[in-house]
Scaffold this motif. Structure first.
Motif, short mmCIF file in Angstrom:
data_model
loop_
_atom_site.label_atom_id
_atom_site.label_comp_id
_atom_site.label_asym_id
_atom_site.label_seq_id
_atom_site.Cartn_x
_atom_site.Cartn_y
_atom_site.Cartn_z
N THR A 37 42.75 37.16 41.34
CA THR A 37 43.24 38.35 42.05
C THR A 37 44.32 38.86 41.37
OG1 THR A 37 44.57 37.16 43.79
CG2 THR A 37 42.23 37.61 44.38
N PRO A 38 44.77 40.54 41.62
CA PRO A 38 45.96 40.85 40.73
C PRO A 38 47.14 40.39 41.14
CG PRO A 38 44.36 42.61 41.66
CD PRO A 38 43.66 41.08 42.38
N GLU A 39 47.42 39.74 42.21
CA GLU A 39 48.82 39.14 42.62
C GLU A 39 49.04 37.66 42.22
OE1 GLU A 39 46.08 37.98 45.91
OE2 GLU A 39 46.54 39.74 44.95
N TRP A 40 47.98 37.15 41.60
CA TRP A 40 48.08 35.88 41.00
C TRP A 40 48.80 35.78 39.72
CZ3 TRP A 40 47.22 31.16 43.30
CH2 TRP A 40 47.29 30.22 42.68
N ARG A 41 49.61 34.87 39.59
CA ARG A 41 50.47 34.46 38.40
C ARG A 41 50.11 33.35 37.76
NH1 ARG A 41 49.87 38.97 38.60
NH2 ARG A 41 51.37 40.97 38.89
N PRO A 42 50.26 33.00 36.58
CA PRO A 42 50.00 31.47 36.33
C PRO A 42 50.93 30.48 36.80
CG PRO A 42 49.72 33.02 34.22
CD PRO A 42 50.19 33.67 35.57
N VAL A 43 50.42 29.39 37.29
CA VAL A 43 51.55 28.52 37.98
C VAL A 43 51.81 27.70 36.71
CG1 VAL A 43 51.66 26.43 39.43
CG2 VAL A 43 50.13 28.50 39.99
N ASN A 44 53.35 27.72 36.22
CA ASN A 44 53.57 27.39 35.08
C ASN A 44 54.43 25.87 35.19
OD1 ASN A 44 52.83 29.54 33.43
ND2 ASN A 44 54.42 30.76 34.24
N LEU A 89 36.68 38.11 52.51
CA LEU A 89 37.03 39.20 51.75
C LEU A 89 37.92 40.25 52.51
CD1 LEU A 89 33.79 40.00 49.51
CD2 LEU A 89 35.84 39.65 48.56
N PRO A 90 38.68 40.97 51.78
CA PRO A 90 39.33 41.99 52.35
C PRO A 90 38.31 42.84 52.92
CG PRO A 90 40.30 41.78 50.31
CD PRO A 90 39.20 41.02 50.34
N PRO A 91 38.55 43.67 54.20
CA PRO A 91 39.68 43.40 55.06
C PRO A 91 39.68 42.21 56.11
CG PRO A 91 38.09 44.87 55.98
CD PRO A 91 37.55 44.62 54.64
N ARG A 136 35.45 41.26 37.93
CA ARG A 136 35.65 42.52 36.90
C ARG A 136 34.64 42.74 36.09
NH1 ARG A 136 42.10 40.81 35.89
NH2 ARG A 136 42.45 40.78 37.97
N PRO A 137 34.22 44.01 35.72
CA PRO A 137 33.31 44.41 34.90
C PRO A 137 33.12 43.69 33.73
CG PRO A 137 34.10 46.33 36.08
CD PRO A 137 34.92 45.14 36.51
N ASN A 138 34.39 43.28 33.19
CA ASN A 138 34.36 42.70 31.83
C ASN A 138 34.30 41.08 31.87
OD1 ASN A 138 36.73 42.86 32.60
ND2 ASN A 138 37.66 43.61 30.77
N ASN A 139 34.27 40.65 32.88
CA ASN A 139 34.34 39.24 33.33
C ASN A 139 32.94 38.60 33.07
OD1 ASN A 139 34.66 36.54 33.69
ND2 ASN A 139 36.07 36.77 35.83
N LYS A 140 32.50 38.45 31.77
CA LYS A 140 31.02 38.10 31.37
C LYS A 140 30.60 36.57 32.11
CE LYS A 140 30.53 41.02 27.32
NZ LYS A 140 31.39 42.07 27.84
N THR A 157 32.47 48.42 43.22
CA THR A 157 33.32 48.91 44.16
C THR A 157 34.88 48.67 44.11
OG1 THR A 157 33.81 49.04 46.88
CG2 THR A 157 33.74 46.64 45.47
N GLU A 158 35.50 49.50 44.64
CA GLU A 158 37.13 49.36 44.38
C GLU A 158 37.75 48.98 45.83
OE1 GLU A 158 38.94 52.81 42.41
OE2 GLU A 158 37.50 52.76 40.97
N LYS A 159 36.82 48.76 46.91
CA LYS A 159 37.64 48.34 48.19
C LYS A 159 38.11 46.95 48.24
CE LYS A 159 33.43 46.85 50.70
NZ LYS A 159 32.69 47.22 51.88
N TYR A 160 37.90 46.20 47.25
CA TYR A 160 38.47 44.59 47.37
C TYR A 160 39.46 44.85 46.30
CZ TYR A 160 33.88 43.89 49.43
OH TYR A 160 32.82 43.81 50.14
N TYR A 161 40.74 44.20 46.64
CA TYR A 161 41.80 43.93 45.75
C TYR A 161 42.16 45.10 44.97
CZ TYR A 161 39.82 39.59 46.83
OH TYR A 161 39.43 38.20 47.23
N ASP A 162 42.00 46.24 45.34
CA ASP A 162 42.35 47.55 44.56
C ASP A 162 41.94 47.61 43.25
OD1 ASP A 162 43.61 48.67 47.26
OD2 ASP A 162 45.36 47.43 46.84
#
Length: 173
Positions: A37-44, A89-91, A136-140, A157-162
């Protein structure tokens, strides 16, 4: 929801705090985090991963059944190779999403498909009427797993995770 689910090669089980180092090799990998998800950052670091696991473990009893987050362990050597979740899933009202993340060095071995199929089968036995996966469309790789699972493509769709996502669905047969 508490779960211990064996497959031919894997064991899907609850996360434990002492999984932090192995989990960090999954959720800290840039090539994995990129697809989450967009808000996820690698846990370092391991301490940060332990904090994430602690939050997941603590949140577990409050999730809408049969939602949960689980570790994927390879039976032959007891190596933690990935994680799965079943979550709203959102909402966040009714549609359950299946997610998976694997250590990059085990990609291409069928673990995502094997573990996901087991959780889907289990979820249907719990009364879920459908399970979704979004990618994501390019996540083959994710799209290929959804297709191997027999999930049907239901659109974009764009309704999940913007963000623009491919949506796949499976219903019990």
């Amino acid at each position: 929801m508490s779960l211990e689910l064996p497959t031919d090669r894997l064991l899907i089980r609850e996360w434990q705090l002492d999984d932090a180092e192995a989990a960090q090799r999954i959720y800290g990998a840039d090539e994995v985090a990129h697809w989450l998800t967009p808000e996820w950052r690698p846990v370092n670091d391991t301490d940060a991963m332990r904090a994430v696991l602690h939050a997941w473990i603590e949140a577990g009893p409050n999730l809408v059944p049969p939602a949960g987050r689980w570790a994927i362990v390879r039976k032959e050597d007891e190596e933690l190779v990935g994680g799965l979740s079943l979550k709203l899933l959102p909402p966040f009202e009714e549609d359950f999403e299946l997610t998976w993340a694997l250590r990059p060095d085990v990609w291409g071995q069928g673990y995502a498909t094997e573990a996901s199929q087991a959780v889907i089968d289990w979820a249907f036995k719990q009364g879920i009427e459908e399970v979704f996966a979004v990618a994501r469309p390019n996540n083959k790789r994710a799209i290929a797993v959804a297709r191997r699972l027999g999930m049907e493509w239901v659109g974009e769709t764009e309704k999940y995770y913007d963000m623009r996502l491919q949506v796949f669905r499976m219903r019990p047969t």
